[in-house]
Design an enzyme around this catalytic site. Structure first.
Site, short mmCIF file in Angstrom:
data_model
loop_
_atom_site.label_atom_id
_atom_site.label_comp_id
_atom_site.label_asym_id
_atom_site.label_seq_id
_atom_site.Cartn_x
_atom_site.Cartn_y
_atom_site.Cartn_z
CG HIS A 67 -8.45 -57.13 -31.32
ND1 HIS A 67 -9.36 -56.11 -31.37
CD2 HIS A 67 -7.23 -56.54 -31.41
CE1 HIS A 67 -8.74 -54.95 -31.46
NE2 HIS A 67 -7.43 -55.18 -31.51
CE LYS B 129 -7.61 -48.66 -29.28
NZ LYS B 129 -6.46 -48.83 -30.13
CB CYS C 156 3.76 -44.67 -28.89
SG CYS C 156 2.05 -44.56 -29.43
CB CYS D 135 4.71 -44.61 -32.88
SG CYS D 135 3.86 -46.12 -32.34
CG HIS E 172 1.05 -48.87 -30.41
ND1 HIS E 172 0.65 -47.76 -31.12
CD2 HIS E 172 0.44 -49.93 -30.99
CE1 HIS E 172 -0.17 -48.14 -32.08
NE2 HIS E 172 -0.32 -49.45 -32.03
CB CYS F 39 0.87 -44.78 -34.54
SG CYS F 39 0.28 -44.84 -32.85
CE LYS G 185 -5.07 -61.17 -30.13
NZ LYS G 185 -5.89 -61.47 -31.25
CG HIS H 75 -9.47 -55.38 -35.70
ND1 HIS H 75 -8.66 -56.27 -35.03
CD2 HIS H 75 -8.71 -54.27 -35.86
CE1 HIS H 75 -7.48 -55.72 -34.82
NE2 HIS H 75 -7.48 -54.50 -35.30
O1 ME8 Z 1 -5.30 -48.24 -37.89
N1 ME8 Z 1 -12.08 -50.70 -29.70
O2 ME8 Z 1 -5.51 -50.40 -38.65
P1 ME8 Z 1 -5.69 -51.24 -37.31
C1 ME8 Z 1 -12.75 -50.34 -30.80
N2 ME8 Z 1 -4.54 -49.77 -40.97
N3 ME8 Z 1 -12.25 -50.44 -32.05
C2 ME8 Z 1 -11.02 -50.92 -32.18
C3 ME8 Z 1 -10.25 -51.32 -31.06
C4 ME8 Z 1 -10.84 -51.19 -29.77
N4 ME8 Z 1 -10.22 -51.56 -28.67
N5 ME8 Z 1 -9.06 -51.75 -31.52
C5 ME8 Z 1 -9.09 -51.64 -32.87
C6 ME8 Z 1 -5.25 -49.08 -38.77
N6 ME8 Z 1 -10.27 -51.14 -33.27
C7 ME8 Z 1 -4.99 -48.66 -40.21
C8 ME8 Z 1 -6.25 -48.07 -40.80
S1 ME8 Z 1 -7.63 -46.95 -42.77
C9 ME8 Z 1 -7.27 -46.14 -44.19
C10 ME8 Z 1 -6.12 -47.55 -42.18
C11 ME8 Z 1 -10.69 -50.89 -34.66
O3 ME8 Z 1 -5.61 -52.67 -37.72
C12 ME8 Z 1 -11.06 -49.43 -34.87
O4 ME8 Z 1 -11.85 -49.34 -36.02
O5 ME8 Z 1 -4.79 -50.75 -36.26
C13 ME8 Z 1 -9.70 -48.82 -35.15
O6 ME8 Z 1 -9.78 -47.55 -35.78
C14 ME8 Z 1 -9.11 -49.87 -36.07
O7 ME8 Z 1 -9.58 -51.12 -35.50
C15 ME8 Z 1 -7.60 -49.86 -36.15
O8 ME8 Z 1 -7.20 -50.96 -36.91
#
Ligand code: ME8
Length: 522
Positions: free
Chosen positions: A21, A305, A155, A130, A158, A133, A308, A24
């Site tokens: 989304h 925030k 959590c 969780c 989430h 997370c 999805k 990311h």
């Molecule tokens: O946490 N606003 O992956 P993830 C801004 N796999 N950025 C956002 C956001 C939002 N509303 N939502 C998501 C993970 N992001 C782990 C990471 S790294 C070694 C492992 C972005 O798919 C932001 O960069 O849940 C957040 O930290 C990341 O997506 C979380 O992605």
């Protein structure tokens, strides 16, 4: 050892349980703008992104969809995560998947080294987990559920119930690193940024670290613990290591020495993993800690925030299909102060598109090209250097000032500020043209010299803008560079000396860079 001269920048590796989304995409674009800027400055730049594919969350999603986790990950990577990079014009040098062999083998190597060094022991743990997370939670991270989750603990991130787990696991002696980490934050105040995130991390570590459970025995979708194959490695321990395994750790020492340490751009939700667990792991292995961990703010939709799981998710294509990838990149980098939370709204996006991109920059570009075509047959006249006015000199000064100020802002990762400083040149050039009235000068043959200087100044300023905006607006600036008959590609132009760009003596026709968008009111 690394001499620290390369610019190695990373995004988080994203979970493949769902499609991307705009949250990311936001992180991707921020890291991409920084990478493109440094690359264009001639720095030894390496930009890594990728996907996080192990753990319970992915396993459950795959099972619910009737697939094996690897099949599911392959599908999501091929159909959604790789295409995202095209959708928003990401210039990554590498893409790591945690199911890559280079990763799995070297995670095992790393873990074995920690084990041999005495940093790992067997223990028991009971706590709330969780799956969203992929983390054990403290009671302060939880709240009472409502609606369908009434009577359960959920959590806070989430809003989904946590699970009470009791397991016999391997533990990493993270508590040994409480003081070394505090010393690190103290001696390198920039290590964690922005300040708000840094303060939170320091407070957290000051309360004292507990050891970290780093293996799981109740499912098998993960990397096997090398000395005990009945366990798989905890997904975060596995995931954080991607930054090292992609950079050659364990198999290409030369590359690793060249690239490491990295600058990590992450959302503030996962700053703690990057600024606490990750440097503790590296210290235990005798490796350098990252150069910096930057935890940016959240994109909010309707005040929440965006996510999805809470059904506020917006797919990047919903924006790029109408506005294009440049507008996507510009909007999020400009409208939100990098480091702070920011609200997304379609109204704000449309308004900025129209005012700043179409009327501001796009219109400037088409006016300048059109005037040179109309008043000078398409050739760019030299300026009459002996008769420069204050207004001409002011534009030249702004070209230099904007370049320096933007570069300095990029050094601080203040992307929004870098764009704002460059935009001063957009605004000044628009004002300059309005005041100099080349259309009036063109009617009076005795003003031919003045017209030449004005056209030359406008073209020169526009070229400088093209060079400076290339990291943010790669598509529009490539078209503009062609229209300015610039030398080579715009990405070849040293960005820290943007005003020294060279171009041909002609201009070519330019299509509208940011065409009018008919908003469907239905
Ligand atoms: O946490 N606003 O992956 P993830 C801004 N796999 N950025 C956002 C956001 C939002 N509303 N939502 C998501 C993970 N992001 C782990 C990471 S790294 C070694 C492992 C972005 O798919 C932001 O960069 O849940 C957040 O930290 C990341 O997506 C979380 O992605």
């Amino acid at each position: 050892m690394s001499d620290g001269s390369s610019f190695y920048i990373t995004t988080p590796i994203f979970y493949v349980n769902d499609v991307p989304h705009i949250g990311h995409a936001y992180t991707e674009v921020a890291a991409d703008v920084l990478a493109r800027w440094h690359r264009q400055a001639g720095d030894d730049t390496w930009f890594l992104t990728g996907t996080d594919e192990h753990g319970q969350k992915i396993l459950r999603t795959a099972t619910a969809n009737g697939m094996s986790p690897k099949e599911w990950a392959d599908k999501l990577v091929a159909e959604s995560w790789q295409p995202l990079l095209n959708t928003i014009d990401i210039s990554n040098d590498d893409f790591i998947r945690t199911t890559d062999e280079r990763h799995e083998v070297n995670v095992q190597l790393f873990l074995q080294r920690l084990y041999d060094a005495g940093y790992i022991y067997t223990g028991e743990y009971e706590g709330y987990y969780c799956v969203g997370c992929e983390e054990y939670k403290q009671l302060s991270d939880l709240e009472d559920g409502t609606g369908q989750y009434e009577g359960q603990l959920v959590c806070k991130i989430h809003s989904k119930p946590v699970e009470l787990l009791k397991e016999r696991n391997y533990f990493f002696r993270m508590s040994d690193f409480t003081q070394p980490l505090l010393d690190l934050y103290e001696s390198r105040p920039d290590f964690v940024q922005p300040e708000s995130v840094r303060n939170e991390i320091v407070q957290f570590v000051k309360r004292g670290l507990t050891d970290l459970s780093i293996s799981r025995q109740t499912f098998d979708w993960g990397i096997k613990v090398p000395w005990d194959e009945t366990h798989v490695v905890y997904v975060w321990f596995d995931a954080l290591l991607n930054y090292a395994t992609a950079a050659g750790y364990g198999y290409d020492q030369e590359k690793f020495d060249r690239l490491w340490p990295a600058t990590h751009i992450v959302g503030k939700d996962i700053a703690r993993f990057h600024a606490v667990i990750w440097p503790a792991m590296l210290m235990a292995a005798g490796l350098e800690v990252p150069k910096q961990v930057y935890g940016h703010g959240w994109l909010l939709v309707g005040g929440e925030k965006m996510s999805k799981s809470k059904l506020t998710g917006i797919a990047p294509e919903q924006i790029t299909d109408t506005f294009g990838s440049d507008a996507f990149r510009y909007y999020f980098m400009r409208a939100i102060n990098f480091g702070q939370d920011g609200s997304f709204s379609w109204e704000d996006l449309s308004a900025r598109y129209q005012a700043e991109l179409a009327n501001g920059f796009g219109n400037l570009a088409s006016r300048v090209i059109a005037m040179v075509t109309r008043y000078h047959g398409g050739t760019v006249p030299p300026a009459v250097e002996s008769a420069l006015t204050e207004a001409d000199l002011a534009i030249r000064a702004t070209e230099r000032r904007a370049t320096k100020a933007a570069d300095e802002a990029i050094e601080r990762l203040a992307v929004h500020e870098a764009i704002a400083r460059v935009w001063e040149l957009v605004d000044e050039l628009n004002g300059y043209i309005t005041l100099q009235e080349p259309w009036v000068l063109a009617k009076d043959p005795s003003k031919a010299d003045r017209l030449a200087t004005v056209l030359n100044t406008a073209v020169h300023g526009l070229g400088t803008l093209t060079v400076l905006l290339s990291p943010v607006l790669p598509e529009a600036t490539a078209k503009l560079w062609t229209a300015l008959t610039g030398t080579g590609t715009v990405q070849d132009q040293p960005i820290r000396a943007a005003w020294e760009w060279t171009g041909g003596a002609r201009v070519e026709p330019l299509e509208a860079l940011f065409p009018r968008i008919e908003v469907d009111a239905s």
